[in-house]
Write a protein that holds these residues in place. Structure first.
Motif, PDB file in Angstrom:
ATOM      1  N   LEU A  89     -33.137 -23.494  38.222  1.00  0.00           N
ATOM      2  CA  LEU A  89     -34.323 -24.144  38.772  1.00  0.00           C
ATOM      3  C   LEU A  89     -35.447 -23.145  39.041  1.00  0.00           C
ATOM      4  O   LEU A  89     -36.605 -23.530  39.196  1.00  0.00           O
ATOM      5  N   LEU A  90     -35.075 -21.898  39.124  1.00  0.00           N
ATOM      6  CA  LEU A  90     -36.040 -20.859  39.500  1.00  0.00           C
ATOM      7  C   LEU A  90     -35.826 -19.642  38.605  1.00  0.00           C
ATOM      8  O   LEU A  90     -34.688 -19.240  38.352  1.00  0.00           O
ATOM      9  N   ARG A  91     -36.920 -19.068  38.148  1.00  0.00           N
ATOM     10  CA  ARG A  91     -36.802 -17.855  37.318  1.00  0.00           C
ATOM     11  C   ARG A  91     -36.873 -16.629  38.215  1.00  0.00           C
ATOM     12  O   ARG A  91     -37.738 -16.561  39.112  1.00  0.00           O
ATOM     13  N   PRO A  92     -36.001 -15.661  37.984  1.00  0.00           N
ATOM     14  CA  PRO A  92     -36.075 -14.454  38.811  1.00  0.00           C
ATOM     15  C   PRO A  92     -37.329 -13.642  38.494  1.00  0.00           C
ATOM     16  O   PRO A  92     -37.811 -13.674  37.366  1.00  0.00           O
ATOM     17  N   THR A  93     -37.835 -12.957  39.500  1.00  0.00           N
ATOM     18  CA  THR A  93     -38.993 -12.089  39.272  1.00  0.00           C
ATOM     19  C   THR A  93     -38.528 -10.825  38.538  1.00  0.00           C
ATOM     20  O   THR A  93     -39.182 -10.356  37.623  1.00  0.00           O
ATOM     21  N   GLU A  94     -37.387 -10.323  38.992  1.00  0.00           N
ATOM     22  CA  GLU A  94     -36.784  -9.153  38.339  1.00  0.00           C
ATOM     23  C   GLU A  94     -35.268  -9.345  38.308  1.00  0.00           C
ATOM     24  O   GLU A  94     -34.729 -10.154  39.054  1.00  0.00           O
ATOM     25  N   GLY A  95     -34.625  -8.524  37.495  1.00  0.00           N
ATOM     26  CA  GLY A  95     -33.165  -8.527  37.474  1.00  0.00           C
ATOM     27  C   GLY A  95     -32.579  -9.531  36.510  1.00  0.00           C
ATOM     28  O   GLY A  95     -33.301 -10.271  35.835  1.00  0.00           O
ATOM     29  N   ILE A  96     -31.265  -9.546  36.489  1.00  0.00           N
ATOM     30  CA  ILE A  96     -30.549 -10.410  35.545  1.00  0.00           C
ATOM     31  C   ILE A  96     -29.534 -11.256  36.313  1.00  0.00           C
ATOM     32  O   ILE A  96     -28.885 -10.776  37.247  1.00  0.00           O
ATOM     33  N   ALA A  97     -29.414 -12.488  35.909  1.00  0.00           N
ATOM     34  CA  ALA A  97     -28.352 -13.343  36.450  1.00  0.00           C
ATOM     35  C   ALA A  97     -27.698 -14.058  35.275  1.00  0.00           C
ATOM     36  O   ALA A  97     -28.397 -14.604  34.413  1.00  0.00           O
ATOM     37  N   ARG A  98     -26.392 -14.028  35.249  1.00  0.00           N
ATOM     38  CA  ARG A  98     -25.661 -14.692  34.174  1.00  0.00           C
ATOM     39  C   ARG A  98     -24.643 -15.652  34.777  1.00  0.00           C
ATOM     40  O   ARG A  98     -23.974 -15.309  35.758  1.00  0.00           O
ATOM     41  N   VAL A  99     -24.543 -16.825  34.185  1.00  0.00           N
ATOM     42  CA  VAL A  99     -23.545 -17.811  34.628  1.00  0.00           C
ATOM     43  C   VAL A  99     -22.691 -18.147  33.405  1.00  0.00           C
ATOM     44  O   VAL A  99     -23.229 -18.584  32.379  1.00  0.00           O
ATOM     45  N   GLY A 100     -21.407 -17.900  33.527  1.00  0.00           N
ATOM     46  CA  GLY A 100     -20.506 -18.133  32.385  1.00  0.00           C
ATOM     47  C   GLY A 100     -20.918 -17.295  31.190  1.00  0.00           C
ATOM     48  O   GLY A 100     -20.732 -17.721  30.045  1.00  0.00           O
TER      49      GLY A 100
END
Lengths: 248, 386
Positions: free
Chosen positions: A54-65
């Motif tokens: 629902l929200l894009r990160p400003t910085e960094g990485i997020a991974r789901v599965g």
């Protein structure tokens, strides 16, 4: 399948001059129930929003599965189940219809969906109310239905943002049982909560977050031992100098 | 795009309409109510059925040398079909009844009325010798139909009083041929209004779409849905489809209700099919305006008010309310006007579906619908993706 269900590296989310999440690093394994604790405005819900695309990160990485939240949103939406903090539901549909609708969103076969909904409704003790319009439900009932809407399709990753707020103790226990069962089936779960009792009872590990930063992480027993505290609540107070807003 | 999701979303919207009393009223009962009420209210106007006018007469000439002329006048007026004549002693008492709506008109025969009539017959060709008097006529200003119907009736009675029965059977060298469109004389006011009612019923879809969209947005339902495989295109397409189903229901209701109260359009099955198609295409415009309204509105309440920005002009300049002059020119910019025009051509003029103007109307409505819907989809899609 990726090694970690959730992988967060240096995640930062800013809203103008306000930094809601500040360099968060976190890993959640498959079959792990991870509790995210923190006072209001700590960044828990923002983290959930990033993980649920629902929200894009400003910085960094997020991974789901194993899927990147900024590039593979459709893949992520196929495998997650999100229970928002404010339960949103269709008041003119019955509880059963609300749950079935979310099963249809995930294109579940009719027969499987019906059987699954029947079983879920029974497990959270809503058999007598499932065919009533949701607008007639109490706050606790709505929360229970909202949780099932998130989990009806048997998601690989469940993101539960304070799912048991305003529930009576009996309903809360039934939802806890249900969440435990998900974990045993190999699902990864992130649970945000204000209830320390809930975190101690359910979570394999907890992360304490304050002002967007992860200030402690570990199993409830390790954290209590490390900070010489009897309850997680005491750990929280020692680390943040604050009490959680709501009491159990 | 998955059909399972699309069908589930459409079913959800239709259940909302059926189960939400306010929505049910707005979408289905309101058009039914308006059609029946307007149909019954206006169905009798100009229908050729007997309309009775109550006319009061004040005779100020009763004590004159020629009181018989006033008697002839009252006799002729009474013998006229559709009049109920009552006598008044004075203008003042007659005016009271006129003001209270008990009379459609009041005629005051002045003192000297008989002498005036008599002076004509003494020298029919010498206007200088006539005694001129004025018959005062007061018409109920609250009745549009009395205002237009009573003055010619009184004129006719005056002529008959002065010239006798022969005035109605004077031979003239010229006659007016019976025009082919004479059938129009049997139409009621409702027949003229009915085509516009189809557009009128659909127009309120603007409000419905705007309200449901803002409610789903404000209560977090769209956001929650965005965490599932449902795409923005599926969501908007489902909204469009469910509202098209409702629009079809509205058209059927308006037609069914009109038919039940005696409305018979001058068209055949192909004409009806064309009418349904153009009405549904117009409904797409309303869905588009509804989406735009939702984008501009911060809440469902604001959406309700704001939707009238689109509803009012389309309603006043393009449905059953027919005005002339400037409003007619403004109507050229209203898609509803083209729907009403097409339905009038079919239902009143009895034109076949091969008539060019029908296809021109359909083309205009279709182009406007595509543009407005595209704008609505793009704007709303952009907003929910945010």
């Amino acid at each position: 399948m990726s090694e970690n269900a959730i992988q967060i590296s240096n995640l930062t989310v800013r809203f103008g001059s306000v930094t809601a999440v500040d360099g968060l690093n976190l890993e959640v394994k498959w079959g792990e129930l991870f509790g995210l604790l923190g006072p209001n405005g700590a960044g828990k819900t923002t983290t959930i929003k990033v993980l649920s695309t629902l929200l894009r990160p400003t910085e960094g990485i997020a991974r789901v599965g194993g899927h990147d939240v900024t590039k593979e949103q459709e893949d992520i939406r196929e495998i997650i189940g999100v229970c928002p903090q404010e339960p949103s539901f269709y008041p003119f549909l019955t509880g059963r219809e609300n749950i079935e609708l979310y099963g249809d969103f995930h294109s579940m076969p009719k027969k499987t969906l019906k059987e699954r909904v029947d079983s879920l409704i029974q497990r959270i003790g809503m058999e007598d109310h499932a065919n009533r319009r949701a607008r007639e439900y109490s706050g606790g009932m709505i929360r229970r239905v909202s949780t099932l809407m998130a989990l009806v399709h048997d998601p690989k990753v469940a993101l539960l943002d304070e799912p048991t707020v305003a529930m009576d103790p009996v309903s809360r226990r039934s939802v806890w049982e249900f969440i435990r069962e998900l974990k045993h089936n190999g699902k990864a779960i992130i649970l945000t909560t204000h209830y320390m009792e809930e975190a101690e009872e359910l979570c394999d590990r907890v992360g304490i977050i304050d002002q967007g930063r992860l200030i402690a992480i570990g199993t409830p027993s390790d954290l209590k031992k490390e900070y010489g505290a009897e309850h997680l609540e005491d750990v929280f107070i020692r680390l943040t100098g604050k009490k959680l807003k709501e009491d159990v | 795009m998955r059909m399972t999701r699309l069908i589930a979303l459409i079913k959800k919207d239709l259940k909302h309409t059926v189960r939400e009393p306010a929505m049910l009223f707005q979408i289905l009962l309101f058009p039914l109510l308006v059609t029946v009420v307007f149909g019954l209210a206006f169905g009798a106007m100009d229908s050729g059925s007997t309309t009775t006018f109550s006319i009061g007469v004040v005779n100020m000439d009763s004590g004159s040398e020629h009181p018989e002329w006033a008697g002839y006048f009252v006799g002729n007026l009474t013998s006229l079909n559709g009049t109920v004549v009552s006598s008044y002693d004075s203008n003042a008492t007659g005016q009271v009844d006129l003001l209270n709506g008990n009379l459609h008109a009041l005629v005051v025969l002045p003192a000297g009325f008989g002498a005036s009539c008599n002076s004509y017959w003494l020298a029919p060709l010498d206007g200088n010798s006539w005694t001129n008097t004025t018959v005062e006529l007061y018409v109920d200003s609250g009745s549009m139909i009395a205002g237009s119907a009573v003055p010619p009736m009184i004129q006719q009675v005056l002529l008959r009083t002065l010239y006798g029965e022969t005035v109605a059977s004077l031979d003239l060298p010229l006659t007016i041929g019976r025009p082919a469109s004479v059938a129009a004389s049997t139409f009621t006011a409702w027949d003229y209004m009915a085509p516009g009612m189809y557009a009128f019923a659909s127009i309120f879809l603007v409000m419905t779409v705007a309200q449901t969209m803002t409610v789903e947005r404000d209560t977090g339902l769209i956001k929650r849905m965005s965490t599932t495989p449902v795409t923005a295109s599926e969501f908007i397409l489902s909204k469009t489809a469910s509202n098209m189903v409702l629009a079809l229901g509205q058209v059927i209701i308006v037609f069914g209700a009109s038919y039940a109260i005696g409305y018979r359009p001058e068209t055949d099955i192909t004409g009806m099919a064309f009418a349904f198609v153009i009405a549904l295409v117009f409904a797409l415009t309303c869905v588009g305006f509804g989406l735009i309204t939702a984008v501009l509105s911060k809440s469902a309440e604001v959406a309700t008010g704001l939707s009238f920005v689109f509803i009012m002009p389309m309603m006043f300049f393009g449905t059953f309310m027919q005005f002339g002059g400037l409003t007619q020119s403004i109507g050229a910019f209203m898609p509803s006007n083209y729907l009403t025009h097409a339905l009038t051509t079919l239902f009143l003029r009895g034109a076949s579906v091969t008539t060019l103007s029908l296809w021109t109307d359909l083309l205009v409505v279709a182009v406007v619908s595509i543009l407005v819907l595209a704008a609505g989809v793009i704007l709303f899609g952009k907003q929910i993706r945010k």
